[in-house]
Design a protein around this motif. Structure first.
Motif, PDB file in Angstrom:
ATOM      1  N   THR A  24       0.826  -1.211   0.000  1.00 57.84           N
ATOM      2  CA  THR A  24       0.000   0.000   0.000  1.00 57.84           C
ATOM      3  C   THR A  24       0.861   1.262   0.000  1.00 57.84           C
ATOM      4  O   THR A  24       0.665   2.168  -0.821  1.00 57.84           O
ATOM      5  CB  THR A  24      -0.935   0.018   1.227  1.00 57.84           C
ATOM      6  N   LEU A  25       1.833   1.323   0.922  1.00 55.63           N
ATOM      7  CA  LEU A  25       2.709   2.496   0.999  1.00 55.63           C
ATOM      8  C   LEU A  25       3.531   2.651  -0.281  1.00 55.63           C
ATOM      9  O   LEU A  25       3.746   3.769  -0.773  1.00 55.63           O
ATOM     10  CB  LEU A  25       3.641   2.382   2.206  1.00 55.63           C
ATOM     11  N   VAL A  28       1.205   4.101  -2.992  1.00 56.51           N
ATOM     12  CA  VAL A  28       0.918   5.522  -2.734  1.00 56.51           C
ATOM     13  C   VAL A  28       2.123   6.375  -3.119  1.00 56.51           C
ATOM     14  O   VAL A  28       1.999   7.400  -3.803  1.00 56.51           O
ATOM     15  CB  VAL A  28       0.548   5.745  -1.252  1.00 56.51           C
ATOM     16  N   SER A  29       3.304   5.940  -2.691  1.00 58.88           N
ATOM     17  CA  SER A  29       4.539   6.671  -3.018  1.00 58.88           C
ATOM     18  C   SER A  29       4.772   6.711  -4.523  1.00 58.88           C
ATOM     19  O   SER A  29       5.146   7.752  -5.075  1.00 58.88           O
ATOM     20  CB  SER A  29       5.736   6.019  -2.320  1.00 58.88           C
ATOM     21  N   VAL A  31       2.549   6.527  -7.007  1.00 56.85           N
ATOM     22  CA  VAL A  31       1.588   7.424  -7.665  1.00 56.85           C
ATOM     23  C   VAL A  31       1.959   8.880  -7.408  1.00 56.85           C
ATOM     24  O   VAL A  31       1.967   9.710  -8.335  1.00 56.85           O
ATOM     25  CB  VAL A  31       0.152   7.132  -7.169  1.00 56.85           C
ATOM     26  N   GLU A  32       2.263   9.210  -6.141  1.00 58.01           N
ATOM     27  CA  GLU A  32       2.628  10.594  -5.785  1.00 58.01           C
ATOM     28  C   GLU A  32       3.821  11.088  -6.596  1.00 58.01           C
ATOM     29  O   GLU A  32       3.794  12.168  -7.191  1.00 58.01           O
ATOM     30  CB  GLU A  32       2.993  10.667  -4.296  1.00 58.01           C
ATOM     31  N   SER A  65      10.270   2.819  -3.870  1.00 60.31           N
ATOM     32  CA  SER A  65       8.952   2.178  -3.845  1.00 60.31           C
ATOM     33  C   SER A  65       8.902   0.957  -4.760  1.00 60.31           C
ATOM     34  O   SER A  65       8.434  -0.116  -4.359  1.00 60.31           O
ATOM     35  CB  SER A  65       7.872   3.180  -4.282  1.00 60.31           C
ATOM     36  N   CYS A 265       7.917   5.501   4.007  1.00 61.94           N
ATOM     37  CA  CYS A 265       7.113   6.644   4.434  1.00 61.94           C
ATOM     38  C   CYS A 265       7.784   7.952   4.027  1.00 61.94           C
ATOM     39  O   CYS A 265       7.104   8.923   3.660  1.00 61.94           O
ATOM     40  CB  CYS A 265       6.916   6.625   5.953  1.00 61.94           C
ATOM     41  N   VAL A 268       6.859   8.792   0.680  1.00 59.79           N
ATOM     42  CA  VAL A 268       5.495   9.305   0.608  1.00 59.79           C
ATOM     43  C   VAL A 268       5.450  10.782   1.011  1.00 59.79           C
ATOM     44  O   VAL A 268       4.730  11.590   0.421  1.00 59.79           O
ATOM     45  CB  VAL A 268       4.557   8.478   1.524  1.00 59.79           C
TER      46      VAL A 268
END
Length: 286
Positions: A24-25, A28-29, A31-32, A65, A265, A268
């Motif tokens: 998940t992390l 998210v990272s 995509v960001e 990531s 993190c 992210v």
């Protein structure tokens, strides 16, 4: 004494972090940072050395990531019997992914330092900034960082059992920490001085206090995030060198997955600190 031993044993078991959290992390990272890279490439107003460095930081964080996503996916597929690979191939794949992780870690740290230096030049040499930080120098800087990251990661993975190699990596982290600390504190001190001068002329001390508080909060966020996300991993490396068989150190080693989560993190959080605060970039994303 039995109770104490039992508590120590429980503490030494580490944290059971589900693979889903890594996935998940990582997503998210990914995509960001993809959004950051796409926005900078699309908008010509963002084609400047500062945003190129931010773009490289986003690529480095993407590699963190992607490499962790790849490793987690391979582990899940092999655990569930979906993917059956010979042990020798698994070792080679593991080395390649570890090299990618190491390279992305080194490049990410390097570009955090480069961004700090770039901002320092912007503030203290504002009139000469475009002559100091030319596009050619920016390209040379970026190419040098990527080349050094690739070479160093290959050396680190090849000789990872050598304490001298680990000491070099630890020294690199400490250098980046001190560099960022000195540069950002110096920039904060200058900003404070300017605000104090303006507020004294206008006789508005409230403006001075508010601006100082905002500057202190920003500085705390920048350096706090850096230290919290990277510190435990490098403290882990320090303990490997200094006390590999000590019971306390052995217990600390069991939390290695937590330190990896903190690094992800950081990937992210980096876009939120360095990229998405730009109005031009946010407009491009919209």
């Amino acid at each position: 004494s039995n109770t104490t031993a039992g508590a120590g044993g429980a503490w030494c078991q580490g944290l059971d972090i589900p693979n889903e959290l890594f996935l998940t992390l990582g997503l998210v990272s990914l995509v960001e940072n993809l959004l950051v890279v796409a926005a900078i490439l699309k908008n010509r107003n963002l084609h400047s050395p500062m945003y190129y460095f931010i773009c490289c930081l986003a690529v480095s964080d993407m590699l963190v990531s992607v490499s962790n996503l790849a490793k987690t996916l391979f582990m899940l597929l092999m655990e569930h019997g979906v993917l059956v690979i010979r042990a020798s191939i698994v070792r080679h794949m593991d080395n390649v992914i570890d090299m990618l992780i190491c390279s992305s870690v080194v490049s990410s740290l390097s570009f955090l330092g480069v961004i700090a230096v770039d901002r320092y030049i912007t503030i203290f040499y504002a009139l000469r900034y475009h002559s100091i930080m030319t596009l050619q120098r920016a390209v040379v800087t970026m190419a040098s960082v990527w080349l050094a990251s690739t070479v160093s990661s290959t050396v680190f993975i090849t000789y990872y059992r050598n304490n001298a190699i680990l000491l070099c990596l630890i020294g690199f982290f400490l250098f980046m920490l001190v560099l960022m600390l000195v540069l950002y504190i110096h920039m904060f001190a200058l900003a404070r001085h300017h605000v104090r001068s303006i507020s004294s002329q206008q006789k508005q001390p409230t403006i001075y206090r508010t601006s100082s508080l905002k500057g202190a909060v920003t500085l705390t966020i920048l350096l706090g995030v850096f230290f919290i996300c990277w510190g435990p991993f490098f403290f882990h490396l320090i303990l490997i060198v200094t006390c590999p068989t000590n019971p306390f150190c052995t217990c600390f080693f069991s939390y290695f997955n937590l330190f990896l989560i903190l690094i992800i993190c950081n990937s992210v959080v980096d876009p939120l600190i360095y990229a998405f605060r730009s109005q031009e970039l946010r407009r491009t994303l919209r």
